[in-house]
Write a protein that holds these residues in place. Structure first.
Motif, mmCIF file in Angstrom:
data_model
loop_
_atom_site.group_PDB
_atom_site.id
_atom_site.type_symbol
_atom_site.label_atom_id
_atom_site.label_comp_id
_atom_site.label_asym_id
_atom_site.label_seq_id
_atom_site.Cartn_x
_atom_site.Cartn_y
_atom_site.Cartn_z
ATOM 1 N N ARG A 323 0.834 -1.196 0.000
ATOM 2 C CA ARG A 323 0.000 0.000 0.000
ATOM 3 C C ARG A 323 0.869 1.246 0.000
ATOM 4 O O ARG A 323 2.011 1.206 0.451
ATOM 5 N N THR A 324 0.314 2.314 -0.498
ATOM 6 C CA THR A 324 1.047 3.570 -0.482
ATOM 7 C C THR A 324 1.429 3.918 0.947
ATOM 8 O O THR A 324 0.735 3.553 1.898
ATOM 9 N N HIS A 325 2.545 4.623 1.109
ATOM 10 C CA HIS A 325 3.115 4.836 2.431
ATOM 11 C C HIS A 325 2.277 5.752 3.312
ATOM 12 O O HIS A 325 1.977 5.429 4.471
ATOM 13 N N ASN A 326 1.884 6.908 2.780
ATOM 14 C CA ASN A 326 1.125 7.859 3.593
ATOM 15 C C ASN A 326 0.521 8.944 2.710
ATOM 16 O O ASN A 326 0.865 9.080 1.530
ATOM 17 N N GLU A 327 -0.387 9.690 3.289
ATOM 18 C CA GLU A 327 -0.914 10.894 2.671
ATOM 19 C C GLU A 327 -0.305 12.095 3.380
ATOM 20 O O GLU A 327 -0.277 12.149 4.611
ATOM 21 N N SER A 333 -2.900 27.129 9.751
ATOM 22 C CA SER A 333 -2.925 27.111 11.215
ATOM 23 C C SER A 333 -4.329 27.240 11.797
ATOM 24 O O SER A 333 -4.535 27.011 12.991
ATOM 25 N N CYS A 334 -5.303 27.562 10.958
ATOM 26 C CA CYS A 334 -6.700 27.621 11.414
ATOM 27 C C CYS A 334 -7.406 26.285 11.277
ATOM 28 O O CYS A 334 -8.525 26.113 11.759
ATOM 29 N N GLY A 335 -6.785 25.322 10.584
ATOM 30 C CA GLY A 335 -7.381 24.009 10.402
ATOM 31 C C GLY A 335 -7.869 23.715 9.000
ATOM 32 O O GLY A 335 -8.230 22.584 8.693
ATOM 33 N N VAL A 336 -7.894 24.699 8.115
ATOM 34 C CA VAL A 336 -8.304 24.469 6.723
ATOM 35 C C VAL A 336 -7.201 23.697 6.000
ATOM 36 O O VAL A 336 -6.018 24.063 6.078
ATOM 37 N N ILE A 337 -7.584 22.619 5.318
ATOM 38 C CA ILE A 337 -6.621 21.787 4.592
ATOM 39 C C ILE A 337 -6.452 22.359 3.183
ATOM 40 O O ILE A 337 -7.397 22.385 2.397
ATOM 41 N N LEU A 338 -5.247 22.803 2.870
ATOM 42 C CA LEU A 338 -4.990 23.453 1.578
ATOM 43 C C LEU A 338 -4.744 22.452 0.456
ATOM 44 O O LEU A 338 -4.989 22.750 -0.714
ATOM 45 N N GLY A 339 -4.234 21.268 0.796
ATOM 46 C CA GLY A 339 -3.964 20.277 -0.239
ATOM 47 C C GLY A 339 -3.367 19.024 0.357
ATOM 48 O O GLY A 339 -3.047 18.964 1.553
ATOM 49 N N ARG A 340 -3.234 18.012 -0.477
ATOM 50 C CA ARG A 340 -2.658 16.742 -0.029
ATOM 51 C C ARG A 340 -1.978 16.070 -1.210
ATOM 52 O O ARG A 340 -2.201 16.426 -2.377
ATOM 53 N N ALA A 341 -1.148 15.088 -0.887
ATOM 54 C CA ALA A 341 -0.470 14.303 -1.921
ATOM 55 C C ALA A 341 -0.208 12.912 -1.376
ATOM 56 O O ALA A 341 -0.098 12.714 -0.157
ATOM 57 N N THR A 342 -0.133 11.936 -2.278
ATOM 58 C CA THR A 342 0.155 10.558 -1.905
ATOM 59 C C THR A 342 1.646 10.304 -2.002
ATOM 60 O O THR A 342 2.257 10.577 -3.041
ATOM 61 N N PHE A 343 2.237 9.790 -0.929
ATOM 62 C CA PHE A 343 3.641 9.377 -0.929
ATOM 63 C C PHE A 343 3.659 7.855 -1.039
ATOM 64 O O PHE A 343 3.106 7.158 -0.191
ATOM 65 N N TYR A 344 4.302 7.339 -2.065
ATOM 66 C CA TYR A 344 4.226 5.909 -2.357
ATOM 67 C C TYR A 344 5.208 5.071 -1.543
ATOM 68 O O TYR A 344 4.813 4.091 -0.906
ATOM 69 N N GLY A 345 6.489 5.408 -1.588
ATOM 70 C CA GLY A 345 7.482 4.550 -0.950
ATOM 71 C C GLY A 345 7.818 4.929 0.459
ATOM 72 O O GLY A 345 7.958 4.072 1.335
ATOM 73 N N SER A 346 7.938 6.235 0.736
ATOM 74 C CA SER A 346 8.311 6.706 2.070
ATOM 75 C C SER A 346 8.011 8.192 2.155
ATOM 76 O O SER A 346 7.733 8.853 1.144
ATOM 77 N N GLU A 347 8.077 8.725 3.376
ATOM 78 C CA GLU A 347 7.887 10.162 3.582
ATOM 79 C C GLU A 347 9.259 10.832 3.543
ATOM 80 O O GLU A 347 9.758 11.355 4.540
#
Length: 505
Positions: A323-327, A333-347
């Motif tokens: 499985r992919t390693h992590n998101e 700092s207010c809690g709004v999530i600006l973006g994300r990406a999938t890390f496949y092998g490691s962080e």
């Protein structure tokens, strides 16, 4: 005057009718009569949700979101039920299976079947697949409505999931990088605007980056980003599919013997036998999002009983799917999530830098403060990066969290103490010495985000990305609503300001 019974060129006629079930919120599951009409003038048949030209292989959906969404030939789901399913997932981490159970136990009248003909053949219980199909179709229609575009899907498809796949992928491409609607968010909690000595306004945005251990099945080759082949239990992509016949012990080049997933080497065969014993002893309950229910052991390390002259050997094998390693999340700092990406092998540190460059593609879009627990390593990596990369991040402060700085680093860590110490930037503190920004916002968002793991664990990658992007979008809307209620004045910085080509390095 037109004669009754005469079909004119632009008049709709030639009706086709059949029965179906509509799953509604106010009336529960309800029998409905579905009617489509044909226009001889434009050679097009008009269905409740879309129209289909005689020579076309695609169905074109009407603008907006219909009151009833057709998710199968004989199944419709009302828009308010789709909204209910989506909100249950976003705020309560409810799986599609439990959404179906909730609807069937709470909204379906128990005596509905008694009122229907004895030969009625369509179910009055919504199932897991219909929940997923309604969620994805509803979300796509909402997205196209917001973008003022038209949803077009293949008309002939082996399943609704297959029909939606390309449209889902297209939406994922739009959401990649700065695609979230609140990507340019700012408010009093995450953005400080002050005047410099020369009277100009200066903005300081604070964003925290952190990883969450959540992923989807991917190719068994480390860091391979190609999709798995379409086969139940597949462990590799098309490029590496030949490795399916290889011994499951990592680094073993031998072929697996027939009936086994390992070669004939005794230590390797012992792992295979261990897997078979566990398969017999454990019964797995399959969730609605799962594609198979096989026991999976990934990267299990086993210490063999036999000893070599060098001592005990540790053998690692991949019997199930990697499985992919992590998101990786970037959270204001207010809690709004600006973006994300999938890390496949490691962080990896390099991966974090690439994530930032993809999420903030111009110098102007880069937040002035980027928090990360490994910023000391990131700073060191930047010193050895190419000049363009160094210039890109030149004006960004790279502090570590206060707790991390005090408890996770040695006092003699010169890099962290000199370049990542949050105390060296006066902008991070108020006049009375308090910290201006919440540097733990990502950890708080991670708690919410990580609870989707049981839902997405077996999701195909395209649906995985779409689902999580939609959940983030919904959470952001709730967060911004709460920020506005508390008087923190949320707003969006114009995208053209942040993405101006003149500011790109």
């Amino acid at each position: 005057m037109w004669d009754q019974g005469t079909l004119h060129p632009r008049e709709l006629g030639e009706p086709l009718e059949y029965w179906a079930t509509a799953f509604t919120r106010d009336f529960g599951p309800t029998p409905v009569r579905v009617i489509s009409l044909y226009c001889r003038g434009c050679h097009t048949r008009y269905y409740p949700n879309y129209f289909l030209h005689d020579q076309a292989s695609t169905r074109t959906y009407y603008s907006g979101v219909p009151r009833l969404l057709q998710v199968a030939q004989h199944s419709f789901v009302s828009a308010d039920v789709c909204e209910m399913f989506s909100n249950l997932m976003a705020v309560a981490w409810t799986s599609a299976t439990n959404c179906a159970r909730f609807y069937n136990s709470s909204l379906a009248p128990p005596d509905i079947a008694e009122l229907l003909p004895i030969d009625w053949e369509y179910s009055f219980e919504v199932d897991t697949e219909q929940v997923w199909d309604s969620f994805f179709l509803y979300s796509l229609l909402l997205d196209h409505q917001e973008r003022q575009t038209t949803l077009i899907l293949p008309h002939v498809a082996p399943s609704q999931a297959y029909r939606l796949k390309e449209a889902i992928h297209a939406r994922n491409m739009i959401m990649a990088g700065p695609g979230q609607e609140h990507w340019s968010h700012a408010c009093d909690l995450c953005c400080w605007v002050h005047q410099t000595e020369d009277g100009t306004a200066q903005r300081v945005r604070s964003v925290i980056t952190d990883g969450v251990g959540i992923g989807h099945p991917c190719c068994g080759v480390h860091d391979c980003k190609l999709p798995l082949i379409r086969a139940k239990g597949a462990r590799y992509c098309a490029q590496h599919s030949s490795m399916e016949a290889q011994c499951s012990v990592l680094s073993c080049p031998l072929a697996a013997e027939k009936g086994f997933r390992t070669c004939a080497i005794p230590e390797h065969r012992q792992l295979d036998e261990h897997l078979q014993l566990e398969n017999k002893a454990i019964t797995l309950v399959e969730d609605g999002s799962a594609e198979d229910s096989e026991l999976e052991i990934r990267n299990e390390e086993v210490e063999c009983n036999a000893k070599s002259p060098e001592g005990n050997k540790r053998i690692r094998a991949l019997f199930g799917r990697r499985r992919t390693h992590n998101e990786e999340l970037a959270v204001a700092s207010c809690g709004v999530i600006l973006g994300r990406a999938t890390f496949y092998g490691s962080e990896a540190i390099g991966g974090v830098l690439e994530f930032w460059k993809g999420l903030f593609p111009t110098v102007e879009s880069l937040p002035e403060v980027l928090w990360h627990d490994q910023n000391c390593r990131l700073w060191s990596t930047l010193q050895n990066a190419d000049q363009d990369t160094q210039d890109f991040f030149a004006r960004v402060a790279l502090p570590v969290d206060v707790f991390h700085f005090k408890c996770k680093h040695k006092e003699g860590d010169i890099v962290c103490g000199t370049h990542c110490n949050p105390y060296i930037w006066p902008e991070l503190r108020t006049d009375d010495g308090k910290w201006r920004f919440n540097s733990s916002a990502a950890e708080q968002a991670n708690v919410w985000f990580g609870k989707f793991l049981p839902i997405v664990r077996e999701m195909e990658g395209t649906r995985f990305n779409f689902f999580l992007d939609e959940m983030i979008k919904r959470r952001n809307r709730l967060t911004v609503k709460e920020l506005r209620r508390k008087g923190h004045r949320p707003y969006l910085i114009p995208r053209e300001t942040l993405l101006s080509d003149t500011m790109t390095t």
